[in-house]
Design a protein around this motif. Structure first.
Motif, PDB file in Angstrom:
ATOM      1  N   ARG A  89       0.851  -1.193   0.000  1.00 48.45           N
ATOM      2  CA  ARG A  89       0.000   0.000   0.000  1.00 48.45           C
ATOM      3  C   ARG A  89       0.880   1.234   0.000  1.00 48.45           C
ATOM      4  O   ARG A  89       1.811   1.347   0.768  1.00 48.45           O
ATOM      5  CB  ARG A  89      -0.911   0.027   1.214  1.00 48.45           C
ATOM      6  CG  ARG A  89      -1.742   1.308   1.301  1.00 48.45           C
ATOM      7  CD  ARG A  89      -2.824   1.239   2.329  1.00 48.45           C
ATOM      8  NE  ARG A  89      -3.889   0.311   2.014  1.00 48.45           N
ATOM      9  CZ  ARG A  89      -4.857   0.526   1.115  1.00 48.45           C
ATOM     10  NH1 ARG A  89      -4.857   1.621   0.416  1.00 48.45           N
ATOM     11  NH2 ARG A  89      -5.800  -0.356   0.930  1.00 48.45           N
ATOM     12  N   ASN A  90       0.539   2.160  -0.917  1.00 48.50           N
ATOM     13  CA  ASN A  90       1.158   3.485  -0.852  1.00 48.50           C
ATOM     14  C   ASN A  90       0.058   4.493  -0.573  1.00 48.50           C
ATOM     15  O   ASN A  90      -1.062   4.115  -0.238  1.00 48.50           O
ATOM     16  CB  ASN A  90       1.951   3.805  -2.132  1.00 48.50           C
ATOM     17  CG  ASN A  90       1.089   3.865  -3.376  1.00 48.50           C
ATOM     18  OD1 ASN A  90      -0.124   3.972  -3.314  1.00 48.50           O
ATOM     19  ND2 ASN A  90       1.731   3.798  -4.517  1.00 48.50           N
ATOM     20  N   SER A  91       0.326   5.754  -0.705  1.00 46.71           N
ATOM     21  CA  SER A  91      -0.643   6.775  -0.297  1.00 46.71           C
ATOM     22  C   SER A  91      -1.924   6.754  -1.129  1.00 46.71           C
ATOM     23  O   SER A  91      -2.982   7.128  -0.654  1.00 46.71           O
ATOM     24  CB  SER A  91      -0.008   8.155  -0.374  1.00 46.71           C
ATOM     25  OG  SER A  91       0.416   8.419  -1.692  1.00 46.71           O
ATOM     26  N   SER A  92      -1.853   6.298  -2.373  1.00 43.23           N
ATOM     27  CA  SER A  92      -3.033   6.384  -3.232  1.00 43.23           C
ATOM     28  C   SER A  92      -3.718   5.051  -3.529  1.00 43.23           C
ATOM     29  O   SER A  92      -4.910   5.026  -3.808  1.00 43.23           O
ATOM     30  CB  SER A  92      -2.664   7.060  -4.554  1.00 43.23           C
ATOM     31  OG  SER A  92      -1.672   6.310  -5.220  1.00 43.23           O
ATOM     32  N   GLN A  93      -2.986   3.933  -3.500  1.00 47.02           N
ATOM     33  CA  GLN A  93      -3.594   2.652  -3.877  1.00 47.02           C
ATOM     34  C   GLN A  93      -2.834   1.486  -3.280  1.00 47.02           C
ATOM     35  O   GLN A  93      -1.802   1.661  -2.659  1.00 47.02           O
ATOM     36  CB  GLN A  93      -3.643   2.535  -5.395  1.00 47.02           C
ATOM     37  CG  GLN A  93      -2.307   2.689  -6.081  1.00 47.02           C
ATOM     38  CD  GLN A  93      -2.464   2.757  -7.578  1.00 47.02           C
ATOM     39  OE1 GLN A  93      -3.434   2.286  -8.127  1.00 47.02           O
ATOM     40  NE2 GLN A  93      -1.497   3.350  -8.249  1.00 47.02           N
ATOM     41  N   SER A  94      -3.349   0.289  -3.500  1.00 43.37           N
ATOM     42  CA  SER A  94      -2.660  -0.914  -3.035  1.00 43.37           C
ATOM     43  C   SER A  94      -2.456  -1.864  -4.212  1.00 43.37           C
ATOM     44  O   SER A  94      -3.193  -1.836  -5.195  1.00 43.37           O
ATOM     45  CB  SER A  94      -3.445  -1.604  -1.920  1.00 43.37           C
ATOM     46  OG  SER A  94      -4.667  -2.072  -2.407  1.00 43.37           O
ATOM     47  N   PHE A  95      -1.438  -2.701  -4.099  1.00 45.70           N
ATOM     48  CA  PHE A  95      -1.073  -3.631  -5.158  1.00 45.70           C
ATOM     49  C   PHE A  95      -0.966  -5.035  -4.586  1.00 45.70           C
ATOM     50  O   PHE A  95      -0.452  -5.218  -3.491  1.00 45.70           O
ATOM     51  CB  PHE A  95       0.289  -3.260  -5.763  1.00 45.70           C
ATOM     52  CG  PHE A  95       0.388  -1.848  -6.242  1.00 45.70           C
ATOM     53  CD1 PHE A  95      -0.112  -1.489  -7.479  1.00 45.70           C
ATOM     54  CD2 PHE A  95       0.982  -0.876  -5.450  1.00 45.70           C
ATOM     55  CE1 PHE A  95      -0.014  -0.181  -7.916  1.00 45.70           C
ATOM     56  CE2 PHE A  95       1.088   0.428  -5.880  1.00 45.70           C
ATOM     57  CZ  PHE A  95       0.586   0.780  -7.126  1.00 45.70           C
ATOM     58  N   ASN A  96      -1.403  -6.016  -5.348  1.00 47.43           N
ATOM     59  CA  ASN A  96      -1.220  -7.422  -5.008  1.00 47.43           C
ATOM     60  C   ASN A  96      -0.095  -7.947  -5.891  1.00 47.43           C
ATOM     61  O   ASN A  96      -0.241  -7.995  -7.113  1.00 47.43           O
ATOM     62  CB  ASN A  96      -2.485  -8.226  -5.253  1.00 47.43           C
ATOM     63  CG  ASN A  96      -3.624  -7.794  -4.361  1.00 47.43           C
ATOM     64  OD1 ASN A  96      -3.464  -6.930  -3.512  1.00 47.43           O
ATOM     65  ND2 ASN A  96      -4.770  -8.403  -4.546  1.00 47.43           N
ATOM     66  N   LEU A  97       1.003  -8.351  -5.280  1.00 54.96           N
ATOM     67  CA  LEU A  97       2.165  -8.814  -6.021  1.00 54.96           C
ATOM     68  C   LEU A  97       2.435 -10.278  -5.705  1.00 54.96           C
ATOM     69  O   LEU A  97       2.763 -10.615  -4.558  1.00 54.96           O
ATOM     70  CB  LEU A  97       3.397  -7.984  -5.668  1.00 54.96           C
ATOM     71  CG  LEU A  97       3.293  -6.484  -5.897  1.00 54.96           C
ATOM     72  CD1 LEU A  97       4.547  -5.792  -5.404  1.00 54.96           C
ATOM     73  CD2 LEU A  97       3.049  -6.178  -7.346  1.00 54.96           C
ATOM     74  N   PRO A  98       2.333 -11.178  -6.700  1.00 53.68           N
ATOM     75  CA  PRO A  98       2.672 -12.585  -6.464  1.00 53.68           C
ATOM     76  C   PRO A  98       4.151 -12.733  -6.109  1.00 53.68           C
ATOM     77  O   PRO A  98       5.005 -12.057  -6.685  1.00 53.68           O
ATOM     78  CB  PRO A  98       2.363 -13.257  -7.806  1.00 53.68           C
ATOM     79  CG  PRO A  98       1.456 -12.314  -8.516  1.00 53.68           C
ATOM     80  CD  PRO A  98       1.811 -10.947  -8.036  1.00 53.68           C
ATOM     81  N   LEU A  99       4.453 -13.593  -5.162  1.00 53.29           N
ATOM     82  CA  LEU A  99       5.825 -13.762  -4.703  1.00 53.29           C
ATOM     83  C   LEU A  99       6.767 -14.243  -5.792  1.00 53.29           C
ATOM     84  O   LEU A  99       7.922 -13.832  -5.839  1.00 53.29           O
ATOM     85  CB  LEU A  99       5.877 -14.746  -3.534  1.00 53.29           C
ATOM     86  CG  LEU A  99       5.417 -14.220  -2.185  1.00 53.29           C
ATOM     87  CD1 LEU A  99       5.535 -15.300  -1.136  1.00 53.29           C
ATOM     88  CD2 LEU A  99       6.197 -13.001  -1.784  1.00 53.29           C
TER      89      LEU A  99
END
Length: 107
Positions: A89-99
């Motif tokens: 999560r950053n200030s504007s959005q979140s990301f789903n990152l596969p390992l």
């Protein structure tokens, strides 16, 4: 000053097969091979990830997907063990990152 349009000006005189072959060549030209991480690099990734989660630090994560590298900055919100992915999560959005796509984690 002469404004040259490059290879675009020749596409009207080319067969469609030639145009698609040139586009394929340009795409392959920008392709980057997948990285191979050894045990030491994987251990360093794991240490940085644990430290970032424990201390809630901001990280920069580099991801490799579909022949391209991309980077994400933010804090690690959580680790989804079942899906094997990180939620960043950053200030504007979140990301789903596969390992399996994560190449580097920098604190």
């Amino acid at each position: 000053m002469h404004n040259d349009r490059g290879s675009i000006k020749w596409t009207s005189m080319m067969l469609p097969e030639h145009v698609s072959a040139i586009q394929k060549m340009w795409k392959e030209d920008t392709y980057q091979p997948p990285p191979s991480l050894d045990e030491q690099e994987l251990e360093l990734l794991n240490e940085n990830l644990e430290k970032a989660i424990d201390e809630e630090l901001k990280v920069k994560i580099i991801r490799y997907s579909n022949g391209k590298y991309s980077s994400y900055e933010g804090s690690v919100e959580r680790y989804e063990a079942i899906k094997k992915e990180l939620i960043i999560r950053n200030s504007s959005q979140s990301f789903n990152l596969p390992l399996h796509q994560i190449v580097d984690i920098r604190i």
